[in-house]
Design a protein around this motif. Structure first.
Motif, PDB file in Angstrom:
ATOM      1  N   GLN A   2       0.755  -1.292  -0.093  1.00 44.17           N
ATOM      2  CA  GLN A   2      -0.179   0.066   0.008  1.00 44.17           C
ATOM      3  C   GLN A   2       0.770   1.231  -0.127  1.00 44.17           C
ATOM      4  O   GLN A   2       0.611   2.271  -0.649  1.00 44.17           O
ATOM      5  N   ASN A   3       2.122   1.152   0.646  1.00 43.85           N
ATOM      6  CA  ASN A   3       2.862   2.334   0.819  1.00 43.85           C
ATOM      7  C   ASN A   3       3.512   2.571  -0.501  1.00 43.85           C
ATOM      8  O   ASN A   3       3.668   3.821  -0.877  1.00 43.85           O
ATOM      9  N   ILE A   4       3.904   1.777  -1.146  1.00 36.83           N
ATOM     10  CA  ILE A   4       4.645   1.502  -2.629  1.00 36.83           C
ATOM     11  C   ILE A   4       3.683   2.329  -3.352  1.00 36.83           C
ATOM     12  O   ILE A   4       3.987   3.251  -4.177  1.00 36.83           O
ATOM     13  N   MET A   5       2.164   1.740  -3.444  1.00 32.63           N
ATOM     14  CA  MET A   5       1.302   2.352  -4.291  1.00 32.63           C
ATOM     15  C   MET A   5       0.929   3.819  -4.058  1.00 32.63           C
ATOM     16  O   MET A   5       0.581   4.470  -4.956  1.00 32.63           O
ATOM     17  N   GLN A   6       1.278   4.082  -2.829  1.00 37.00           N
ATOM     18  CA  GLN A   6       1.058   5.719  -2.554  1.00 37.00           C
ATOM     19  C   GLN A   6       2.100   6.638  -2.930  1.00 37.00           C
ATOM     20  O   GLN A   6       1.774   7.495  -2.947  1.00 37.00           O
ATOM     21  N   GLY A   7       3.003   5.735  -3.691  1.00 39.94           N
ATOM     22  CA  GLY A   7       4.148   6.784  -3.904  1.00 39.94           C
ATOM     23  C   GLY A   7       5.169   7.050  -2.859  1.00 39.94           C
ATOM     24  O   GLY A   7       5.897   8.026  -3.093  1.00 39.94           O
ATOM     25  N   LEU A   8       4.902   6.574  -1.678  1.00 46.09           N
ATOM     26  CA  LEU A   8       5.619   6.916  -0.562  1.00 46.09           C
ATOM     27  C   LEU A   8       7.426   6.416  -0.839  1.00 46.09           C
ATOM     28  O   LEU A   8       7.633   5.430  -1.537  1.00 46.09           O
ATOM     29  N   LYS A   9       8.291   7.450  -0.668  1.00 45.14           N
ATOM     30  CA  LYS A   9       9.842   6.961  -0.399  1.00 45.14           C
ATOM     31  C   LYS A   9      10.014   5.893   0.770  1.00 45.14           C
ATOM     32  O   LYS A   9       9.302   5.891   1.538  1.00 45.14           O
ATOM     33  N   ASP A  10      11.160   5.344   0.441  1.00 45.74           N
ATOM     34  CA  ASP A  10      11.776   4.315   1.601  1.00 45.74           C
ATOM     35  C   ASP A  10      11.623   5.144   3.125  1.00 45.74           C
ATOM     36  O   ASP A  10      11.286   4.445   4.107  1.00 45.74           O
ATOM     37  N   LYS A  11      11.988   6.308   3.414  1.00 40.14           N
ATOM     38  CA  LYS A  11      11.885   6.882   4.550  1.00 40.14           C
ATOM     39  C   LYS A  11      10.669   7.044   5.228  1.00 40.14           C
ATOM     40  O   LYS A  11      10.184   6.798   6.158  1.00 40.14           O
ATOM     41  N   GLU A  12       9.583   7.384   4.152  1.00 41.01           N
ATOM     42  CA  GLU A  12       8.351   7.479   4.494  1.00 41.01           C
ATOM     43  C   GLU A  12       7.764   6.172   4.976  1.00 41.01           C
ATOM     44  O   GLU A  12       7.087   5.960   6.145  1.00 41.01           O
ATOM     45  N   ILE A  13       8.126   5.130   4.256  1.00 36.00           N
ATOM     46  CA  ILE A  13       7.529   3.676   4.559  1.00 36.00           C
ATOM     47  C   ILE A  13       8.099   3.230   5.676  1.00 36.00           C
ATOM     48  O   ILE A  13       7.231   2.919   6.703  1.00 36.00           O
ATOM     49  N   ALA A  14       9.384   3.552   6.231  1.00 39.24           N
ATOM     50  CA  ALA A  14      10.064   3.222   7.303  1.00 39.24           C
ATOM     51  C   ALA A  14       9.460   3.723   8.539  1.00 39.24           C
ATOM     52  O   ALA A  14       9.007   3.324   9.495  1.00 39.24           O
ATOM     53  N   ASP A  15       9.112   5.197   8.407  1.00 35.45           N
ATOM     54  CA  ASP A  15       8.350   6.092   9.571  1.00 35.45           C
ATOM     55  C   ASP A  15       6.963   5.679   9.647  1.00 35.45           C
ATOM     56  O   ASP A  15       6.701   5.178  10.632  1.00 35.45           O
TER      57      ASP A  15
END
Length: 69
Positions: A2-15
């Motif tokens: 879901q995070n990838i599909m929202q276009g989030l960067k690695d740091k944002e996903i990690a957070d």
């Protein structure tokens, strides 16, 4: 995914997931390897292709079941 599909960067996903950036990268790289893709856009495309395939299969099964009524 879901995070990838929202276009989030690695740091944002990690957070969001409360894990390290390196863990996010490891998981994404494993996904790439297992699915045979080289980019996030290919991963997203594959996801939607599979969803479309599932939907078409369900419609086909529903139509098949309707023939018996």
């Amino acid at each position: 995914m879901q995070n990838i599909m929202q276009g989030l960067k690695d740091k944002e996903i990690a957070d969001n997931l409360h894990i390290s950036v390196s863990t996010v990268r490891n998981h994404i790289n494993k996904l790439f390897e297992e699915l045979g893709v080289a980019s996030r856009s290919q991963l997203i495309s594959l996801h939607y292709e599979n969803k479309l395939h599932e939907i078409l299969h369900e419609v086909k099964m529903e139509n098949r079941n309707l023939k018996y009524f």
